[in-house]
Design a protein around this motif. Structure first.
Motif, PDB file in Angstrom:
ATOM      1  N   GLY A  85      -3.205  15.091   3.999  1.00  0.00           N
ATOM      2  CA  GLY A  85      -2.210  16.085   3.645  1.00  0.00           C
ATOM      3  C   GLY A  85      -1.518  15.852   2.324  1.00  0.00           C
ATOM      4  O   GLY A  85      -0.722  16.667   1.885  1.00  0.00           O
ATOM      5  N   GLY A  86      -1.804  14.754   1.652  1.00  0.00           N
ATOM      6  CA  GLY A  86      -1.180  14.501   0.355  1.00  0.00           C
ATOM      7  C   GLY A  86      -0.677  13.084   0.212  1.00  0.00           C
ATOM      8  O   GLY A  86      -0.575  12.331   1.168  1.00  0.00           O
ATOM      9  N   GLY A  87      -0.347  12.755  -1.000  1.00  0.00           N
ATOM     10  CA  GLY A  87       0.149  11.424  -1.300  1.00  0.00           C
ATOM     11  C   GLY A  87      -0.328  11.000  -2.671  1.00  0.00           C
ATOM     12  O   GLY A  87      -0.928  11.801  -3.383  1.00  0.00           O
ATOM     13  N   PRO A  88      -0.062   9.847  -3.075  1.00  0.00           N
ATOM     14  CA  PRO A  88       0.653   8.757  -2.396  1.00  0.00           C
ATOM     15  C   PRO A  88       2.176   8.902  -2.490  1.00  0.00           C
ATOM     16  O   PRO A  88       2.685   9.558  -3.380  1.00  0.00           O
ATOM     17  CB  PRO A  88       0.188   7.524  -3.162  1.00  0.00           C
ATOM     18  N   PHE A  89       2.846   8.254  -1.539  1.00  0.00           N
ATOM     19  CA  PHE A  89       4.298   8.221  -1.495  1.00  0.00           C
ATOM     20  C   PHE A  89       4.758   6.769  -1.441  1.00  0.00           C
ATOM     21  O   PHE A  89       4.025   5.883  -1.031  1.00  0.00           O
ATOM     22  CB  PHE A  89       4.821   8.970  -0.261  1.00  0.00           C
ATOM     23  N   ARG A  90       6.014   6.541  -1.826  1.00  0.00           N
ATOM     24  CA  ARG A  90       6.576   5.192  -1.837  1.00  0.00           C
ATOM     25  C   ARG A  90       7.194   4.774  -0.503  1.00  0.00           C
ATOM     26  O   ARG A  90       7.332   3.593  -0.230  1.00  0.00           O
ATOM     27  CB  ARG A  90       7.673   5.090  -2.893  1.00  0.00           C
ATOM     28  N   ASP A  91       7.633   5.746   0.294  1.00  0.00           N
ATOM     29  CA  ASP A  91       8.368   5.431   1.517  1.00  0.00           C
ATOM     30  C   ASP A  91       7.645   5.941   2.758  1.00  0.00           C
ATOM     31  O   ASP A  91       6.743   6.755   2.674  1.00  0.00           O
ATOM     32  CB  ASP A  91       9.779   6.015   1.455  1.00  0.00           C
ATOM     33  N   ALA A 149       0.837  -1.203   0.000  1.00  0.00           N
ATOM     34  CA  ALA A 149       0.000   0.000   0.000  1.00  0.00           C
ATOM     35  C   ALA A 149       0.871   1.252   0.000  1.00  0.00           C
ATOM     36  O   ALA A 149       1.987   1.255   0.528  1.00  0.00           O
ATOM     37  CB  ALA A 149      -0.901   0.003   1.231  1.00  0.00           C
ATOM     38  N   SER A 150       0.357   2.307  -0.601  1.00  0.00           N
ATOM     39  CA  SER A 150       1.069   3.587  -0.644  1.00  0.00           C
ATOM     40  C   SER A 150       0.979   4.290   0.713  1.00  0.00           C
ATOM     41  O   SER A 150       0.092   4.033   1.514  1.00  0.00           O
ATOM     42  CB  SER A 150       0.446   4.489  -1.706  1.00  0.00           C
ATOM     43  N   TRP A 151       1.909   5.203   0.935  1.00  0.00           N
ATOM     44  CA  TRP A 151       1.939   6.008   2.156  1.00  0.00           C
ATOM     45  C   TRP A 151       1.297   7.357   1.871  1.00  0.00           C
ATOM     46  O   TRP A 151       1.363   7.863   0.750  1.00  0.00           O
ATOM     47  CB  TRP A 151       3.386   6.198   2.615  1.00  0.00           C
ATOM     48  N   HIS A 152       0.678   7.953   2.883  1.00  0.00           N
ATOM     49  CA  HIS A 152       0.012   9.241   2.745  1.00  0.00           C
ATOM     50  C   HIS A 152       0.349  10.127   3.932  1.00  0.00           C
ATOM     51  O   HIS A 152       0.588   9.642   5.038  1.00  0.00           O
ATOM     52  CB  HIS A 152      -1.507   9.052   2.654  1.00  0.00           C
ATOM     53  N   ARG A 153       0.347  11.438   3.710  1.00  0.00           N
ATOM     54  CA  ARG A 153       0.649  12.412   4.760  1.00  0.00           C
ATOM     55  C   ARG A 153      -0.652  12.834   5.439  1.00  0.00           C
ATOM     56  O   ARG A 153      -1.658  13.083   4.776  1.00  0.00           O
ATOM     57  CB  ARG A 153       1.337  13.627   4.153  1.00  0.00           C
ATOM     58  N   TRP A 154      -0.629  12.897   6.769  1.00  0.00           N
ATOM     59  CA  TRP A 154      -1.802  13.290   7.562  1.00  0.00           C
ATOM     60  C   TRP A 154      -1.407  14.393   8.527  1.00  0.00           C
ATOM     61  O   TRP A 154      -0.337  14.366   9.120  1.00  0.00           O
ATOM     62  CB  TRP A 154      -2.326  12.077   8.348  1.00  0.00           C
ATOM     63  N   PHE A 155      -2.292  15.400   8.689  1.00  0.00           N
ATOM     64  CA  PHE A 155      -2.063  16.522   9.603  1.00  0.00           C
ATOM     65  C   PHE A 155      -3.055  16.461  10.751  1.00  0.00           C
ATOM     66  O   PHE A 155      -4.244  16.229  10.542  1.00  0.00           O
ATOM     67  CB  PHE A 155      -2.237  17.861   8.878  1.00  0.00           C
ATOM     68  N   PRO A 168      -5.264   7.882  10.478  1.00  0.00           N
ATOM     69  CA  PRO A 168      -5.096   7.685  11.911  1.00  0.00           C
ATOM     70  C   PRO A 168      -6.365   7.936  12.721  1.00  0.00           C
ATOM     71  O   PRO A 168      -6.411   7.628  13.900  1.00  0.00           O
ATOM     72  CB  PRO A 168      -4.001   8.670  12.286  1.00  0.00           C
ATOM     73  N   GLY A 169      -7.401   8.502  12.112  1.00  0.00           N
ATOM     74  CA  GLY A 169      -8.650   8.706  12.838  1.00  0.00           C
ATOM     75  C   GLY A 169      -9.334  10.008  12.477  1.00  0.00           C
ATOM     76  O   GLY A 169      -8.940  10.719  11.553  1.00  0.00           O
ATOM     77  N   ALA A 170     -10.353  10.340  13.269  1.00  0.00           N
ATOM     78  CA  ALA A 170     -11.198  11.502  12.972  1.00  0.00           C
ATOM     79  C   ALA A 170     -10.489  12.828  13.218  1.00  0.00           C
ATOM     80  O   ALA A 170     -10.849  13.837  12.627  1.00  0.00           O
ATOM     81  CB  ALA A 170     -12.462  11.434  13.822  1.00  0.00           C
ATOM     82  N   GLY A 171      -9.487  12.872  14.048  1.00  0.00           N
ATOM     83  CA  GLY A 171      -8.810  14.119  14.372  1.00  0.00           C
ATOM     84  C   GLY A 171      -7.710  14.497  13.396  1.00  0.00           C
ATOM     85  O   GLY A 171      -6.886  15.353  13.692  1.00  0.00           O
ATOM     86  N   TRP A 172      -7.687  13.864  12.235  1.00  0.00           N
ATOM     87  CA  TRP A 172      -6.628  14.096  11.263  1.00  0.00           C
ATOM     88  C   TRP A 172      -7.220  14.454   9.903  1.00  0.00           C
ATOM     89  O   TRP A 172      -8.288  13.997   9.547  1.00  0.00           O
ATOM     90  CB  TRP A 172      -5.761  12.851  11.127  1.00  0.00           C
ATOM     91  N   THR A 185       0.568  18.490  13.972  1.00  0.00           N
ATOM     92  CA  THR A 185       1.573  17.451  13.816  1.00  0.00           C
ATOM     93  C   THR A 185       1.359  16.728  12.501  1.00  0.00           C
ATOM     94  O   THR A 185       0.241  16.462  12.085  1.00  0.00           O
ATOM     95  CB  THR A 185       1.479  16.441  14.980  1.00  0.00           C
ATOM     96  N   THR A 186       2.462  16.373  11.828  1.00  0.00           N
ATOM     97  CA  THR A 186       2.401  15.651  10.558  1.00  0.00           C
ATOM     98  C   THR A 186       2.898  14.230  10.768  1.00  0.00           C
ATOM     99  O   THR A 186       3.935  14.015  11.397  1.00  0.00           O
ATOM    100  CB  THR A 186       3.292  16.339   9.509  1.00  0.00           C
ATOM    101  N   VAL A 187       2.165  13.261  10.237  1.00  0.00           N
ATOM    102  CA  VAL A 187       2.587  11.865  10.254  1.00  0.00           C
ATOM    103  C   VAL A 187       2.434  11.296   8.854  1.00  0.00           C
ATOM    104  O   VAL A 187       1.687  11.807   8.030  1.00  0.00           O
ATOM    105  CB  VAL A 187       1.787  11.008  11.269  1.00  0.00           C
TER     106      VAL A 187
END
Length: 69
Positions: free
Chosen positions: A53-59, A26-32, A46-50, A38-40
């Motif tokens: 933020g963009g994607g998909p990414f390979r790493d 699966a691809s990785w995605h950015r979440w704020f 990760p849930g309703a509080g996020w 905070t960015t992960v």
């Protein structure tokens, strides 16, 4: 009867195993975070509080764009 079942079962299982071997991760995605910004980088939300933020990414660092979509 037993051999007739094996006659169809073996090629079917072989075909399914070939398809499974071609699957990619699966691809990785950015979440704020909505709370503190905070960015992960995760593969699933990760849930309703996020917010997305963009994607998909390979790493897992979200630094290499994934163009294979």
């Amino acid at each position: 009867m037993k051999y007739r079942l094996l006659r169809y079962l073996v090629p079917t299982l072989l075909g399914l195993s070939i398809l499974a071997a071609q699957a990619r991760p699966a691809s990785w995605h950015r979440w704020f975070s909505k709370i503190d910004g905070t960015t992960v980088c995760l593969q699933t939300s990760p849930g309703a509080g996020w917010t997305y933020g963009g994607g998909p990414f390979r790493d897992a660092r979200c630094s290499i764009p994934d163009r294979r979509s």
